[in-house]
Write a protein that holds these residues in place. Structure first.
Motif, PDB file in Angstrom:
ATOM      1  N   LYS A 609      52.784  24.900  36.790  1.00 56.36           N
ATOM      2  CA  LYS A 609      51.322  24.833  36.687  1.00 56.36           C
ATOM      3  C   LYS A 609      50.810  23.403  36.719  1.00 56.36           C
ATOM      4  O   LYS A 609      49.651  23.166  37.062  1.00 56.36           O
ATOM      5  CB  LYS A 609      50.869  25.499  35.388  1.00 56.36           C
ATOM      6  CG  LYS A 609      51.083  26.985  35.329  1.00 56.36           C
ATOM      7  CD  LYS A 609      50.753  27.537  33.956  1.00 56.36           C
ATOM      8  CE  LYS A 609      49.291  27.326  33.625  1.00 56.36           C
ATOM      9  NZ  LYS A 609      48.943  27.931  32.327  1.00 56.36           N
ATOM     10  N   ASN A 610      51.641  22.458  36.308  1.00 54.03           N
ATOM     11  CA  ASN A 610      51.179  21.072  36.159  1.00 54.03           C
ATOM     12  C   ASN A 610      51.907  20.102  37.074  1.00 54.03           C
ATOM     13  O   ASN A 610      52.061  18.929  36.749  1.00 54.03           O
ATOM     14  CB  ASN A 610      51.315  20.626  34.714  1.00 54.03           C
ATOM     15  CG  ASN A 610      52.740  20.778  34.188  1.00 54.03           C
ATOM     16  OD1 ASN A 610      53.505  21.580  34.704  1.00 54.03           O
ATOM     17  ND2 ASN A 610      53.089  20.011  33.173  1.00 54.03           N
ATOM     18  N   GLY A 611      52.380  20.582  38.227  1.00 55.26           N
ATOM     19  CA  GLY A 611      52.973  19.670  39.188  1.00 55.26           C
ATOM     20  C   GLY A 611      54.407  20.012  39.530  1.00 55.26           C
ATOM     21  O   GLY A 611      54.886  21.139  39.302  1.00 55.26           O
ATOM     22  N   MET A 612      55.106  19.009  40.073  1.00 55.24           N
ATOM     23  CA  MET A 612      56.511  19.170  40.465  1.00 55.24           C
ATOM     24  C   MET A 612      57.362  18.120  39.761  1.00 55.24           C
ATOM     25  O   MET A 612      56.867  17.055  39.370  1.00 55.24           O
ATOM     26  CB  MET A 612      56.662  19.018  41.983  1.00 55.24           C
ATOM     27  CG  MET A 612      55.951  20.083  42.794  1.00 55.24           C
ATOM     28  SD  MET A 612      56.255  19.913  44.571  1.00 55.24           S
ATOM     29  CE  MET A 612      55.396  18.368  44.921  1.00 55.24           C
ATOM     30  N   ALA A 613      58.649  18.445  39.625  1.00 56.32           N
ATOM     31  CA  ALA A 613      59.598  17.501  39.033  1.00 56.32           C
ATOM     32  C   ALA A 613      60.874  17.520  39.844  1.00 56.32           C
ATOM     33  O   ALA A 613      61.431  18.595  40.122  1.00 56.32           O
ATOM     34  CB  ALA A 613      59.881  17.867  37.580  1.00 56.32           C
ATOM     35  N   LEU A 614      61.316  16.334  40.231  1.00 54.97           N
ATOM     36  CA  LEU A 614      62.579  16.172  40.941  1.00 54.97           C
ATOM     37  C   LEU A 614      63.631  15.793  39.910  1.00 54.97           C
ATOM     38  O   LEU A 614      63.503  14.769  39.223  1.00 54.97           O
ATOM     39  CB  LEU A 614      62.429  15.079  42.003  1.00 54.97           C
ATOM     40  CG  LEU A 614      63.484  15.006  43.108  1.00 54.97           C
ATOM     41  CD1 LEU A 614      63.568  16.318  43.877  1.00 54.97           C
ATOM     42  CD2 LEU A 614      63.168  13.854  44.047  1.00 54.97           C
ATOM     43  N   VAL A 615      64.660  16.630  39.783  1.00 57.61           N
ATOM     44  CA  VAL A 615      65.609  16.493  38.680  1.00 57.61           C
ATOM     45  C   VAL A 615      67.001  16.204  39.217  1.00 57.61           C
ATOM     46  O   VAL A 615      67.535  16.957  40.044  1.00 57.61           O
ATOM     47  CB  VAL A 615      65.641  17.777  37.815  1.00 57.61           C
ATOM     48  CG1 VAL A 615      66.655  17.646  36.689  1.00 57.61           C
ATOM     49  CG2 VAL A 615      64.259  18.069  37.254  1.00 57.61           C
ATOM     50  N   ASP A 616      67.574  15.098  38.719  1.00 59.69           N
ATOM     51  CA  ASP A 616      68.983  14.791  38.953  1.00 59.69           C
ATOM     52  C   ASP A 616      69.716  15.111  37.656  1.00 59.69           C
ATOM     53  O   ASP A 616      69.685  14.331  36.698  1.00 59.69           O
ATOM     54  CB  ASP A 616      69.154  13.319  39.334  1.00 59.69           C
ATOM     55  CG  ASP A 616      70.576  12.994  39.785  1.00 59.69           C
ATOM     56  OD1 ASP A 616      71.500  13.763  39.419  1.00 59.69           O
ATOM     57  OD2 ASP A 616      70.770  11.985  40.476  1.00 59.69           O
ATOM     58  N   ALA A 617      70.352  16.296  37.611  1.00 59.11           N
ATOM     59  CA  ALA A 617      70.916  16.802  36.353  1.00 59.11           C
ATOM     60  C   ALA A 617      71.958  15.866  35.768  1.00 59.11           C
ATOM     61  O   ALA A 617      72.129  15.804  34.542  1.00 59.11           O
ATOM     62  CB  ALA A 617      71.516  18.192  36.573  1.00 59.11           C
ATOM     63  N   GLU A 618      72.666  15.129  36.604  1.00 62.19           N
ATOM     64  CA  GLU A 618      73.727  14.247  36.103  1.00 62.19           C
ATOM     65  C   GLU A 618      73.162  13.030  35.381  1.00 62.19           C
ATOM     66  O   GLU A 618      73.848  12.422  34.552  1.00 62.19           O
ATOM     67  CB  GLU A 618      74.626  13.798  37.255  1.00 62.19           C
ATOM     68  CG  GLU A 618      75.409  14.948  37.895  1.00 62.19           C
ATOM     69  CD  GLU A 618      76.300  14.470  39.016  1.00 62.19           C
ATOM     70  OE1 GLU A 618      76.267  13.251  39.324  1.00 62.19           O
ATOM     71  OE2 GLU A 618      77.031  15.303  39.599  1.00 62.19           O
ATOM     72  N   LYS A 619      71.934  12.662  35.684  1.00 65.62           N
ATOM     73  CA  LYS A 619      71.349  11.473  35.075  1.00 65.62           C
ATOM     74  C   LYS A 619      70.446  11.779  33.885  1.00 65.62           C
ATOM     75  O   LYS A 619      70.067  10.869  33.150  1.00 65.62           O
ATOM     76  CB  LYS A 619      70.541  10.692  36.122  1.00 65.62           C
ATOM     77  CG  LYS A 619      71.394  10.122  37.245  1.00 65.62           C
ATOM     78  CD  LYS A 619      70.526   9.343  38.228  1.00 65.62           C
ATOM     79  CE  LYS A 619      71.367   8.757  39.351  1.00 65.62           C
ATOM     80  NZ  LYS A 619      70.525   7.990  40.321  1.00 65.62           N
ATOM     81  N   VAL A 620      70.104  13.042  33.727  1.00 69.13           N
ATOM     82  CA  VAL A 620      69.171  13.409  32.650  1.00 69.13           C
ATOM     83  C   VAL A 620      69.866  13.290  31.296  1.00 69.13           C
ATOM     84  O   VAL A 620      70.980  13.789  31.108  1.00 69.13           O
ATOM     85  CB  VAL A 620      68.648  14.848  32.845  1.00 69.13           C
ATOM     86  CG1 VAL A 620      67.816  15.279  31.642  1.00 69.13           C
ATOM     87  CG2 VAL A 620      67.819  14.927  34.111  1.00 69.13           C
ATOM     88  N   LYS A 621      69.212  12.624  30.376  1.00 71.47           N
ATOM     89  CA  LYS A 621      69.706  12.534  28.997  1.00 71.47           C
ATOM     90  C   LYS A 621      69.134  13.707  28.207  1.00 71.47           C
ATOM     91  O   LYS A 621      67.930  13.831  28.046  1.00 71.47           O
ATOM     92  CB  LYS A 621      69.280  11.211  28.362  1.00 71.47           C
ATOM     93  CG  LYS A 621      69.936   9.996  28.990  1.00 71.47           C
ATOM     94  CD  LYS A 621      69.495   8.721  28.286  1.00 71.47           C
ATOM     95  CE  LYS A 621      70.160   7.504  28.916  1.00 71.47           C
ATOM     96  NZ  LYS A 621      69.733   6.244  28.232  1.00 71.47           N
ATOM     97  N   LEU A 622      70.042  14.549  27.727  1.00 67.66           N
ATOM     98  CA  LEU A 622      69.603  15.783  27.074  1.00 67.66           C
ATOM     99  C   LEU A 622      69.399  15.639  25.584  1.00 67.66           C
ATOM    100  O   LEU A 622      68.973  16.595  24.936  1.00 67.66           O
ATOM    101  CB  LEU A 622      70.634  16.890  27.327  1.00 67.66           C
ATOM    102  CG  LEU A 622      70.737  17.338  28.773  1.00 67.66           C
ATOM    103  CD1 LEU A 622      71.848  18.340  28.926  1.00 67.66           C
ATOM    104  CD2 LEU A 622      69.427  17.923  29.236  1.00 67.66           C
TER     105      LEU A 622
END
Length: 981
Positions: A609-622
Motif C-alpha cells: 500500500k505504501n510503495g515498493m521495497a527491494l530486498v537483499d535478504a543476505e544483507k538485511v540485519k534481522l
C-alpha cells in the motif's frame, strides 16, 4: 539551538523560548515563570550531560542543572534572584570533562572553569566578546591533543594556553581571501579527526587547520553552523540550503535538501544542530522545526511516490508485479495511476496510462500476466474489460466480455497455461473464462464446473501448478482445482475439517513453488498438491493464530515469503520457523496490495500500500537494536509526586494517593513501532497490559493499600520477549484504621465495650424480669375487678327478679370462681387443668346468667389434660366474655361456643368460635348504643401475650376474624392465638 539525550532516553530540545523534554510520547515544556525551581531564563542556548547523569542548562541569565528527583532546576551560576537579568551570565556553550570539570563560555568574553563536585569557580579567562547575539552558534571543544578551542560569532578561532592562563586568537584574513588564512572571525564548531585535521565550520566556509604549520585549507565554500560525527564515523554538516553527509573513507558527499512536495524531506534549509540518539536516529534542528532521519536498514531500498518528482514511482499504491523474461525488469501495476516498467538496476520508470497510451480505458490495474512470448496483459478493475499493452507502440488493445454490462468485466487475476490459453478470473460475472489471446476471442465459460456455481464466480486468484492443473481461489466458496485433461473441478471445503474449512473460505492468493508445492494464502497458510489431491493447513505458533496471508512468493522448496497483515515474513517449511522482516521492511499489505517477484540477481521486489521495497535478504540485519526502557516519573492526580523513579528504592503513597500514573521512558519513538510495551502492577493486575504505540503512561485508579511491584517489559510484533525489564517497588500505606495496631486497639475497646454492655444488659434484664413479673400480676389484677363487676351485676339481676334459688347457686359458683381467680392471680403460671376448671366455671355462670341462651363445648387434647402443663391464668376469659356479650347476647337463635385447646409445635393453640352476629354487626351495635369502648380485658390480654412473646419467644399469631360461608354470609367469629408453655 541544542539537542541532548539524557541517561533515561529523554530528548531535550533547547530554544530561545524555553526548554522541552520529550519522553517518546509526550512533551513537557519548561520556562522561566519567576517561581523557585524554574529556569533562570526562557532563552536556553546550550545543553550538556555530565558523567553523573546531570543535565546542565545554559541560559541567557545563568547556569543551572535539572534535578530529576524534584523536577526543578538548581541554579549554580547567575544573579542573586531570577528577576534580575545580567549580561554577565549569558551562557553560550558548555563542555564537561570527566567527573571533575565543567567549562562554559559567555557572550561577554569570559571562559569559566568550574569544579563539578563542589560547584566552585576554579578560574576565569578573559577573551574577546562575541557580537550579534541573534546568531545562535558557539563552539567549545577539547581536541585529541588536549587543547581547548573556543569560538563564536565575531570570535576566533581561539585556544586556551593553560600554562600562560590566557586565550589566544589565531590571526585570520578579515576581508579578502588569502591562501592559508581563514576569512573572518567566525566559528560555529571544531572537530579533530583521526588524520589530525582540525575541522572548523563557520559562515565563511568549512576549513582544515594544520596546527603545525598554522595554515588553513578550505574544504567547502559553504556556510556551516552545525556538525556531528555519527556511530559509523560519517560526518554530518550543515551546508547552505540543507544538510550533507560526508564519508571520510571514500570521500562521498551526500546532500539532503527540503522539498516542499516531500513530507519526508528536511523541514528547513537552515540547520542549527545535529544529534544522534541511542537508537542511531539523527535529530536535525532547523528554523522550521526538528527532523528525525531514520536509519535505512542495509539490504533494503524503498521506492515510493513523491509528487512532481519523475524519478520516483508514479504511485505508492502497488497492486501487482510481474518480472519479464530477462529477470531484470519488472512490470508494476498501480491503483489509479496506470502501469510502470521499472528497471531496478538503473532505478528508472516508464509509465503507461490513459494520458499517454492509446486505447487504454482505465488506470486502475488489478493484475498482470505475461504470455509465453512475453506479451503484457493487464486485468482492469473498472468494469471495462482487460487488454494487451503494446509498449513499443504505446498503445493498448482492450477486450470487453460484456460491453452492455459494466458489472461483469471486473478482473481479479489472469493466468496462462503451457498451451498458451489465457484463463480470466472474474470477480462476479461468469466466473472463469478461457480466452484465445492470439485470436482475441472469448471462449468457453467454466463456471458451471464449480460447486456451487453462483458463489464460485467471485474469484480472487488463479495459479497453474506443474501438473498443468489450475488452482482457483474465491471470496466465499474456498479453494478449487480445475483439471483441464478431465474437464472437471473439485472444491476443497467439503474435504476439510470444519475449522480448516472456515479458515479457507476466503482465499487471498495461490502460488506454485519451484518444487511443485502449491502454497495457499487465506486465514492462515495452506499447502497441497493436485495429483494426488491433498491440502493441509500449516500449524504455526499461537502468535500467528490471526495471520492473514495476502501474498506469497516461494523462494525455494522450503522457504517462502509471506505478505501478511503482520507485514513481511519468511517461513521455513522444513523447520517450521518464521523470520520477521516487518521491522526492517516497513511495507503495509492488504488483499488488494500484496505482490512480490524475484530478480535475476537474487534480490526480491515487494509491493504494498505504501510503495515498493527491494530486498537483499543476505544483507538485511534481522536483529534491530532493542530499545532500553526505564521508569521516569510518578504522578498523583496529574501532579508530579516522584520525578526520578530510578533513584527510589520503594515509592510510598498514602491511601488517598491511590489514583496515580507511572511514566515509562524509552529511547525509541518511531511511529511504526517494531516493539510493544507491556506493564503489570503485580498484586493488582492479573495479566500484562499492552500500551498503545503512542502511549508511554500506565494509569491506575482505586488501587487498594498494599505492597506492589510495577514492571515493564518489551515484545516485538511477533511476541518475542526481551529481558530488559524495568521495575520499581510501590507501597500504598493503608489508613490508620487498617493498621495492625489499630485492629489490636479496636479489639480491646470492643471487648471492653462488649463486657460493659453485657453487664449492663444483664442488670437491665434482671430488672426487666422483675418489672415483667410485677406487670403480669398487675394485669391479672386489672382483669379480675372487671369480671367481678359483671358477675355481681348478674347476681343482682336474679335477686331483683326474685329468683332466689338461682341467685344462691350462682353465688355459690361465683364464690368458687372468685377463690380460683384470687389463687391464680398470685402465680405467673398455673396448671392447665386449673385454667380449664376456671373456664368451665365461668361459662357455667354466664350460661345461667343468660338463661341458657347458648351452649358451649370445650375440646382439649388428652395429653394436655393428663400432662403437667402450665399456662398463664385467665387468658381465655376476656375473649369468652366478648363473644357472649357482643356476639350471642342479642342473637335471635340459640348461641353456640366452641373452645379448643391443642398442642402445636411446643405451644398450646387456643381457638374460640361462636355463631354470633359477627364483628361488623357487633361494631354497628356499639355505634347505635353510642359506646366506643373496646373490652379493656381484650386489650390487657393482648399486652400479656406480647410480654410472654418477649420473655419466652415463639410466634403468638393472634387471629380475630369473621366466619363466612361460600355466599359471603357471616356465620360467626373466630379468635385464635398461641400460648407459650
Amino acid at each position: 539551538m541544542d539537542i541532548e539525550q539524557d541517561r533515561f532516553g529523554n530528548i531535550w530540545l533547547a530554544g530561545t523560548r524555553g526548554l522541552a523534554k520529550f519522553n517518546g510520547s509526550k512533551v513537557k515544556y519548561y520556562q522561566n515563570d519567576w517561581t523557585p525551581g524554574s529556569l533562570p531564563s526562557s532563552a536556553v542556548y546550550c545543553l550538556e550531560m555530565d558523567s553523573f547523569g546531570r543535565m546542565w542548562v545554559g541560559t541567557r541569565n545563568g547556569l543551572c542543572y535539572y534535578d530529576y528527583k524534584k523536577d526543578v532546576f538548581k541554579k549554580v551560576i547567575g544573579p542573586d534572584t531570577s528577576q534580575i537579568v545580567s549580561d554577565t551570565f549569558f551562557i553560550r556553550k558548555i563542555l564537561t570533562e570527566g567527573d571533575s570539570l565543567l567549562w562554559f563560555d559567555t557572550r561577554q568574553g569570559w571562559l569559566w572553569k568550574l569544579d563539578l563536585n563542589t560547584f566552585q569557580v576554579i578560574k576565569m579567562f578573559r577573551h574577546r566578546p562575541s557580537a550579534q547575539p541573534y546568531y545562535l552558534y558557539h563552539a567549545l571543544y577539547r581536541d585529541r591533543d588536549g587543547i581547548l578551542w573556543l569560538g563564536g560569532r565575531t570570535l576566533g578561532p581561539c585556544y586556551l594556553d593553560e600554562q600562560k592562563n590566557r586565550v589566544i586568537e589565531i590571526a585570520q584574513s578579515l576581508s579578502v581571501e588569502i591562501k592559508g588564512k581563514k576569512r573572518g572571525r567566525d566559528v560555529a564548531y571544531f572537530y579533530h579527526d583521526e588524520k589530525n585535521n582540525l575541522w572548523i565550520g563557520s559562515t565563511d566556509g568549512i576549513y582544515f587547520y594544520d596546527k603545525k604549520t598554522a595554515l588553513f585549507k578550505t574544504f567547502l565554500h559553504t556556510s556551516s553552523r552545525a556538525f556531528f560525527r555519527d556511530h559509523n564515523g560519517n560526518l554530518w554538516l550543515d551546508i547552505s540550503g540543507g544538510l550533507a553527509c560526508y564519508h571520510p573513507v571514500n570521500g562521498e558527499l551526500i546532500t539532503y535538501f527540503p522539498e516542499e512536495q516531500d513530507r519526508g524531506s528536511l523541514l528547513g534549509s537552515m540547520v542549527t544542530d545535529i544529534f544522534e540518539d541511542h537508537y542511531q536516529q539523527l535529530w536535525i534542528a532547523t528554523q522550521n522545526g526538528v527532523s528525525v532521519l531514520k536509519r535505512q536498514c542495509p539490504g533494503v531500498q524503498y521506492m515510493f511516490h513523491i509528487p512532481e518528482m519523475d524519478e520516483t514511482p508514479v504511485s505508492s499504491s502497488i497492486t501487482s508485479l510481474a518480472v519479464d523474461s530477462s529477470g531484470k525488469k519488472v512490470w508494476v501495476g498501480t491503483e489509479h495511476s496506470g502501469l510502470m516498467y521499472f528497471d531496478p538496476f538503473r532505478n528508472t520508470y516508464r509509465v503507461f496510462n490513459t494520458k499517454n497510451t492509446k486505447g487504454m480505458p482505465s488506470d486502475n490495474i488489478r493484475c498482470i500476466a505475461l504470455s509465453p512470448e512475453g506479451k503484457v496483459f493487464c486485468g482492469l478493475w473498472a468494469g471495462v474489460g482487460f487488454g494487451e499493452l503494446h509498449p513499443e507502440k504505446t498503445s493498448f488493445t482492450c477486450y470487453t466480455y460484456r460491453k452492455e454490462n459494466t458489472h461483469k468485466d471486473w478482473y481479479n487475476d489472469l493466468q496462462f497455461d503451457k498451451n498458451g490459453r489465457l484463463y480470466l478470473g472474474f470477480w462476479g460475472g461468469d466466473g472463469l473464462i478461457i480466452f484465445d489471446y492470439k485470436k482475441g476471442i472469448f471462449k468457453r465459460n467454466l463456471a458451471s464446473l464449480f460447486s456451487p456455481p453462483f458463489p464460485s464466480r467471485l474469484m480472487t486468484t488463479l495459479s497453474m501448478d506443474q501438473k498443468g492443473n489450475l488452482w482457483v481461489g474465491t471470496t466465499s466458496n474456498g479453494l478449487h482445482v480445475y483439471f483441464p485433461k478431465g474437464d472437471s473441478a473439485v472444491g476443497f471445503l467439503p474435504l476439510l475439517k470444519e475449522r480448516d474449512a472456515r479458515n479457507l473460505k476466503k482465499v487471498f492468493v495461490v502460488k506454485t513453488g519451484p518444487s511443485g508445492k502449491v502454497w495457499v494464502g487465506a486465514h492462515g497458510l495452506f499447502t497441497g498438491t493436485s495429483e494426488p489431491l491433498s491440502l493441509k493447513k500449516i500449524k504455526m505458533d499461537e502468535r500467528f493464530q490471526n495471520l492473514d496471508v495476502y501474498g506469497i512468493l516461494p523462494e525455494n522448496k522450503d522457504l517462502v515469503w509471506l505478505l501478511t497483515n503482520w507485514g513481511l515474513l519468511r517461513y521455513n517449511y522444513l523447520s517450521g520457523g518464521m523470520i520477521n522482516y516487518a521491522s526492517t521492511v516497513k511495507l503495509k499489505f492488504d488483499e488488494d496490495h500484496a505482490s512480490g517477484v524475484r530478480l535475476k540477481d537474487g534480490r526480491f521486489l515487494f509491493g504494498g500500500k505504501n510503495g515498493m521495497a527491494l530486498v537483499d535478504a543476505e544483507k538485511v540485519k534481522l536483529n534491530p537494536a532493542v530499545p532500553s526502557v526505564y521508569l521516569s516519573s510518578l504522578l498523583v492526580f496529574d501532579k508530579t509526586k516522584v520525578a526520578d523513579i530510578e533513584n527510589k528504592d520503594t515509592i510510598k503513597l498514602s491511601h488517598k494517593e491511590n489514583f496515580f500514573t507511572i511514566r515509562i521512558g524509552s529511547d525509541v519513538w518511531s511511529s511504526d513501532q517494531t516493539f510493544r510495551f507491556f506493564y503489570k502492577l503485580e498484586g493488582f493486575n492479573k495479566e500484562w497490559v499492552a500500551l498503545p504505540s503512542s502511549e508511554r503512561e500506565a494509569h491506575f485508579t482505586n488501587v487498594p493499600p498494599g505492597d506492589y511491584i510495577f514492571r515493564v517489559k518489551i515484545e516485538d510484533k511477533l511476541g518475542n520477549k526481551y529481558n530488559n525489564i524495568a521495575e520499581c517497588n510501590l507501597s500504598i500505606i493503608p489508613p490508620f484504621w487498617n493498621r495492625w495496631w489499630f485492629f489490636v486497639l479496636l479489639v480491646f475497646v470492643l471487648f471492653s465495650l462488649s463486657y460493659y454492655f453485657w453487664w449492663s444488659r444483664m442488670k437491665s434484664l434482671r430488672l426487666s424480669l422483675f418489672n415483667s413479673e410485677l406487670n403480669q400480676k398487675l394485669l391479672r389484677l386489672q382483669m379480675n375487678p372487671h369480671f367481678i363487676f359483671n358477675s355481681l351485676f348478674a347476681i343482682q339481676s336474679y335477686i331483683y327478679s326474685s329468683q332466689i334459688h338461682r341467685a344462691g347457686n350462682y353465688l355459690s359458683d361465683f364464690a368458687h370462681l372468685i377463690r380460683l381467680i384470687l389463687d391464680n392471680s398470685r402465680s405467673e403460671l398455673i396448671p392447665f387443668e386449673k385454667e380449664l376448671e376456671t373456664v368451665l366455671l365461668y361459662l357455667k355462670l354466664q350460661k345461667l346468667r343468660f338463661e341458657d341462651k347458648f351452649d358451649y363445648v370445650i375440646e382439649a387434647d388428652e395429653e394436655l389434660k393428663n400432662g403437667e402443663y402450665e399456662i398463664p391464668p385467665m387468658l381465655a376469659q376476656p375473649f369468652l366474655e366478648n363473644a357472649i356479650e357482643h356476639g350471642l347476647k342479642n342473637l335471635d337463635r340459640k348461641g353456640r361456643l366452641i373452645i379448643r385447646y391443642r398442642q402445636l409445635n411446643g405451644m398450646i393453640r387456643f381457638e374460640l368460635e361462636d355463631n354470633g352476629i359477627g364483628l361488623t354487626a357487633g361494631q354497628k351495635q356499639k355505634e347505635r348504643s353510642k359506646t366506643e369502648h373496646e373490652s379493656l380485658a381484650i386489650s390487657i390480654c393482648k399486652r400479656r401475650l406480647e410480654i410472654l412473646r418477649k420473655k419466652r419467644g415463639g410466634e403468638i399469631t393472634f387471629l380475630l376474624e369473621e366466619i363466612k360461608n361460600s355466599a359471603g354470609e357471616v356465620l360467626g367469629t373466630r379468635v385464635a392465638f398461641n400460648i407459650p408453655i
